[in-house]
Scaffold this active site. Structure first.
Site, PDB file in Angstrom:
ATOM      1  CD  GLU A 172      -4.139  -5.741   2.370  1.00 61.44           C
ATOM      2  OE1 GLU A 172      -5.000  -5.128   3.058  1.00 61.44           O
ATOM      3  OE2 GLU A 172      -2.925  -5.498   2.437  1.00 61.44           O
ATOM      4  CD  GLU A 195      -2.998  -1.130   2.217  1.00 63.72           C
ATOM      5  OE1 GLU A 195      -4.111  -1.651   2.005  1.00 63.72           O
ATOM      6  OE2 GLU A 195      -2.707  -0.601   3.309  1.00 63.72           O
TER       7      GLU A 195
END
Length: 481
Positions: A380, A179
């Site tokens: 995710e 991320e």
């Protein structure tokens, strides 16, 4: 046009975890202290505290996590029982270089991951390895103020070199940074950037220095490009992914001001980092953002060349929810993953106030594939929820429903023409939440008998969703009932 209802052959079904949230064994095998190791447990209402010197009176969830370090064989066997084709996990930087600036790696830490790779190979599970996932050595945070210093690049490259050489025959898919775009927000300054604010007391707290944070993000971007360069020289078959925390944004209304506000934030939040990693240069809107905010980034000609010549190969992203943007300061607000926004009246919410938006996943898949035209992985996705545990049985229809509706929208996106190649839902086994440090905010198909204070047997139990996901994988996404 004939509608495609099948996932492609060879689709990577699996699951995802992170070392600091699942491994535990925080002082075992020569492991050092990471930035995550000094963050206490919290709740949705009470923020996690940062305690650099650590106190015996406080509980630090990463110290035990899910005790995967001691249960890895059992856990991987359970993943194999579900039929996993891919397992996304991270390697703890501080298991390999405890302080981050040692000359030689910690062999005991490497031996642990040797065993992980051997187990995965035994079950023909493809590893997807995140190199840095909130595991920055605390020593480097104190020594250099983390990624604010260009010296961090050399430390990271030393880690990459060890991993690429040791595991060149085990790994094809690498994600240099989890991320990566989160460092564009103040909340991630410490846990992702290792930046220590003088008045930092809570997770995401302390006075933000945007100049420092965006300079740190630039160093991370350069390090990612250098990782691609080094990796391809060691094994040309390596594939590298740009991994984004995609917070899908909608305008709350069709008011033009809402639409422009949403567009501007989407570009900065969701597109900036992946544009650099997949297109090779800073986008115009980011340069304008820096000008408007008085931010001057030290970017060398060598940096520009590295970014241009060492593009990533695939786009990976996390998707949990969407939020809205409104120019009305009185618009009703909701919280969410990393950041919240205006409440969408058409969506339901989880018990942690995250809005549930399966159709938004289809929208996001089309958006990112249209922008980059590279293979896409959803690395995710999942629902954090409180599970009721009775005599080893966990009924979790809410989790099944969440995942089913999102997989249905993945099918729609594939029919739209998106090249989606992998789906690794988050927390395939219960683990510690980053935002709150809780165990009760559970995502897994596998229940871990532990509470928010690290008490419990840590025994593993299959939830109803375990057997449901097993059917999904066996049918390659056809049987979603």
């Amino acid at each position: 046009m004939k509608k495609t209802t099948k996932f492609p052959d060879g689709f990577y079904w699996g699951g995802a975890t992170a070392a600091n949230q699942v491994e535990g064994a925080w002082e075992v095998g020569g492991k050092g202290i990471s930035v995550s190791d000094v963050i206490t447990v919290g709740t949705h209402q009470n923020p996690r505290r940062v305690s650099l010197d650590m106190s015996e009176q406080l509980y630090y969830p990463s110290h035990k996590a899910s005790e995967h370090y001691d249960h890895y064989k059992e856990d991987i066997a359970l993943f194999a029982e579900m039929g996993f084709k891919m397992y996304r996990f991270s390697i703890s930087w501080v298991r390999i270089f405890p302080n981050g600036d040692e000359e030689k790696p910690n062999e005991e830490g490497l031996l642990f991951y040797d065993k992980i790779f051997e187990e995965l190979k035994k079950y023909n599970i493809e590893p997807l390895v995140t190199i840095s996932h909130n595991e920055l050595p605390l020593h480097l945070a104190k020594k250099f103020n983390g990624w604010a210093s260009r010296k961090m690049i050399d430390c990271f490259m030393k880690l990459c070199n060890v991993l690429f050489e040791r595991y060149k025959d085990y790994v094809t898919y690498w994600i240099p940074f989890n991320e990566i775009n989160n460092l564009s927000l103040p909340i991630s300054g410490f846990v992702q950037g290792g930046i220590i604010a003088d008045d930092m007391k809570t997770f995401g707290g302390g006075t933000d220095n945007a100049q420092l944070r965006f300079q740190a993000l630039h160093h991370v971007l350069v390090a990612g490009a250098k990782a691609v360069q080094l990796g391809k020289s060691i094994n040309p078959n390596f594939q590298f992914g740009s991994m984004t925390c995609h917070i899908t944004l909608y305008p709350l209304t069709c008011k033009p001001e809402d639409i422009v506000l949403t567009q501007q934030e989407d570009l900065l939040r969701n597109c900036f980092c992946s544009d650099v990693q997949l297109k090779g240069e800073y986008p115009y809107f980011q340069e304008k953002y820096y000008q408007d905010n008085g931010i001057i980034i030290d970017i060398t000609e060598e940096d520009k060349k590295l970014l241009k010549e060492n593009l990533h190969d695939f786009y990976a992203f996390s998707y949990y929810m969407s939020v809205c943007r409104s120019s009305d300061p009185d618009a009703d607000q909701t919280s969410g993953n990393i950041m919240g926004g205006a409440r969408n009246p058409y969506l339901e919410e989880s018990e942690w106030d995250w809005q549930i938006d399966p159709v938004g996943l289809r929208y996001t898949l089309n958006k990112v594939y249209d922008r980059y035209r590279v293979p896409v992985m959803i690395t995710e996705n999942g629902l954090g929820a409180t599970d009721k545990f009775e005599n080893g049985i966990i009924h979790d229809p809410y989790r099944i429903d969440y995942l089913r509706t999102h997989i249905e929208q993945m099918k729609e996106a594939i029919n739209d023409g998106v090249e989606l190649i992998a789906y690794t839902p988050w927390g395939c086994i219960d683990l510690v939440s980053v935002s709150t440090g809780e165990m009760k905010k559970r995502y897994g198909f596998i229940y871990v008998d532990a509470d928010d204070n690290g008490e419990g047997t840590f025994n593993r139990y299959r939830k109803d969703s375990f057997n449901w996901y097993k059917k999904v994988i066996q049918s390659n996404g056809e049987d979603l009932n």
